[in-house]
Scaffold this active site. Structure first.
Site, short mmCIF file in Angstrom:
data_model
loop_
_atom_site.label_atom_id
_atom_site.label_comp_id
_atom_site.label_asym_id
_atom_site.label_seq_id
_atom_site.Cartn_x
_atom_site.Cartn_y
_atom_site.Cartn_z
CB CYS A 56 -0.96 -0.01 1.18
SG CYS A 56 -0.16 -0.40 2.74
CG ASP A 64 42.87 -23.40 21.22
OD1 ASP A 64 41.78 -23.18 21.79
OD2 ASP A 64 43.14 -24.47 20.64
N1 CTP Z 1 36.62 -24.01 23.47
C1 CTP Z 1 36.51 -23.00 24.39
N2 CTP Z 1 37.50 -22.10 24.54
C2 CTP Z 1 38.63 -22.20 23.80
C3 CTP Z 1 38.77 -23.25 22.86
C4 CTP Z 1 37.73 -24.14 22.72
O1 CTP Z 1 35.48 -22.94 25.07
N3 CTP Z 1 39.60 -21.30 23.94
C5 CTP Z 1 35.51 -24.99 23.34
C6 CTP Z 1 35.01 -25.18 21.92
O2 CTP Z 1 33.95 -24.29 21.63
C7 CTP Z 1 34.57 -26.61 21.93
C8 CTP Z 1 35.49 -27.29 22.93
O3 CTP Z 1 36.02 -26.24 23.72
O4 CTP Z 1 33.23 -26.77 22.36
C9 CTP Z 1 36.61 -28.08 22.33
O5 CTP Z 1 37.33 -27.26 21.40
P1 CTP Z 1 38.62 -27.81 20.63
O6 CTP Z 1 39.10 -26.75 19.72
O7 CTP Z 1 38.34 -29.18 20.10
O8 CTP Z 1 39.63 -28.04 21.82
P2 CTP Z 1 40.70 -27.16 22.51
O9 CTP Z 1 40.33 -27.02 23.95
O10 CTP Z 1 40.89 -25.89 21.77
O11 CTP Z 1 42.00 -28.07 22.44
P3 CTP Z 1 42.93 -28.44 21.15
O12 CTP Z 1 42.75 -27.31 20.15
O13 CTP Z 1 44.28 -28.49 21.71
O14 CTP Z 1 42.45 -29.75 20.64
#
Ligand code: CTP
Length: 383
Positions: free
Chosen positions: A154, A276
């Site tokens: 409209c 990380d």
């Molecule tokens: N995660 C988080 N904080 C971070 C890294 C990861 O909360 N700094 C959470 C991610 O969202 C996921 C889980 O932890 O749900 C696993 O993440 P992953 O990347 O597999 O593990 P990491 O703890 O980062 O370990 P790595 O990379 O050494 O395998």
């Protein structure tokens, strides 16, 4: 998970401009395996052709007198009934018990909930008579899909547009889903975090946010209230989606946004790919040089921090692994205080598919499927 497969959907179409969108909705529903029947009012025929609808649908009906008692057969043979667009007139008729054509008589004969999708001029939407009629129909158990805002036929700008086809389909699917998360707040993180290096550069990853998108869908279909916290993603999100969406950059920002909602959260799905590492960002753009050494420092581990604050919250984490999937997933599950840990291989990142293992306190299940199916599997396990 196709909730529409072989379901009979009845669409009542009234005289609003938005009726021209009905063939698109019918096609979408048919594409998902539903049987679709359409009732047109006399005024609806001015906005959408019954010929086009008969090509796409499983039947178009417009008269009380052609078949044997069509209002009774149509109302009793349908799994779901929606009125789209629902004009001022049909809402008024339904609320006051007027049954003077096929659509209003079918409404009178239907003994389940009806979804009304109003679409009209904003002044008509604000009319107290319409508001009272809507309230009355809601008190009878019927429900309404809020019109969205935007430019209207409209010529004015405002509330009154029919929401997108995908938003309407989501609402139909919701009506046909078991409501295992009714009243629960589901907070879902997704995408990749972004850590600034300088004003134009950043540290991020290949996460698409798809897992979060599908988790949001199935939490919503299960009756949950959905809030998404998204980092960088490749999703082209429909603005009509019924979720609260917060966009963030860094892991620190994501953590703070989760904390803001933490006391209210019932389920946390931590599907974001959180960096990380982080960097002390430079204020000025770094100039080209022969060699640049970036100093990375360890970033906050959001899940580990939340573990310290865990009360009633149910936490689902996602571990991304290149090897030793089961063992590493189990280890992270304990370390991060998760109730379910979904272990998947690095090839899952950014992809539509995923393969891995779901570990919960009640057992384990391997999977190799689409992220949409995986989201459904996870939701099935949490209640
Ligand atoms: N995660 C988080 N904080 C971070 C890294 C990861 O909360 N700094 C959470 C991610 O969202 C996921 C889980 O932890 O749900 C696993 O993440 P992953 O990347 O597999 O593990 P990491 O703890 O980062 O370990 P790595 O990379 O050494 O395998």
């Amino acid at each position: 998970m196709n909730l529409l497969f072989e379901k009979v959907i009845l669409i009542g179409v009234t005289g609003g401009v938005a009726a021209y969108k009905v063939p698109l909705l019918v096609r979408e529903l048919k594409g998902r395996g539903a049987k679709v029947k359409v009732i047109l009012t006399e005024n609806a025929k001015r906005f959408v052709s019954s010929q086009v609808l008969s090509i796409f649908s499983d039947g178009v009906f417009d008269s009380l007198w052609e078949d044997d008692i069509p209002h009774i057969t149509l109302s009793s043979e349908s799994d779901f009934f929606l009125i789209l667009p629902a004009d001022y007139n049909i809402i008024g008729k339904a609320a006051s018990g007027v049954a003077d054509d096929l659509l209003s008589t079918t409404i009178a004969a239907y003994n389940k909930k009806i979804l009304f999708c109003p679409s009209m001029n904003p002044r008509m939407l604000e009319n107290p008579v319409l508001i009272k009629n809507i309230e009355y129909l809601k008190s009878c158990g019927h429900y309404f899909l809020e019109p969205s805002k935007g430019p209207l036929a409209c010529g004015v700008e405002g509330k009154g547009r029919l929401p997108s086809i995908s938003r309407i389909v989501l609402e139909i699917e919701k009506a046909l889903s078991p409501k295992t998360l009714e009243g629960d707040l589901c907070l879902i993180t997704g995408g990749g975090t972004v850590e600034k290096i300088d004003p134009v550069r950043c540290l991020t990853n290949e996460s698409s946010g798809k897992m979060a998108y599908y988790l949001a869908k199935y939490c919503y279909l299960s009756g949950g209230e959905v809030e998404l916290i998204l980092g960088k993603n490749t999703l082209n999100l429909d603005p009509d989606l019924p979720y609260k969406i917060t966009l963030v950059n860094s892991a620190e920002e994501m953590f703070n946004k989760i904390l803001d909602r933490w006391d209210e959260v019932d389920y946390l799905f931590m599907s974001a790919a959180v960096s990380d590492f982080t960097v002390n960002p430079k204020e000025e753009k770094i100039k080209r040089k022969e060699e640049l050494v970036l100093e990375l420092k360890s970033n906050i581990d959001i899940l580990k921090e939340l573990k310290k604050r865990k009360k009633h919250q149910f936490i689902v984490g996602f571990s991304l692994e290149k090897e030793n999937l089961r063992a590493s997933t189990l280890e992270k599950m304990k370390e991060k205080g998760c109730d379910i840990m979904v272990g998947n291989f690095v090839s899952s990142i950014g992809s539509e598919e995923s393969a891995g293992i779901i570990i919960s306190k009640k057992g384990e299940e391997e999977f190799n499927c689409s992220k949409e199916e995986l989201a459904w599997k996870i939701i099935q396990k949490i209640k």
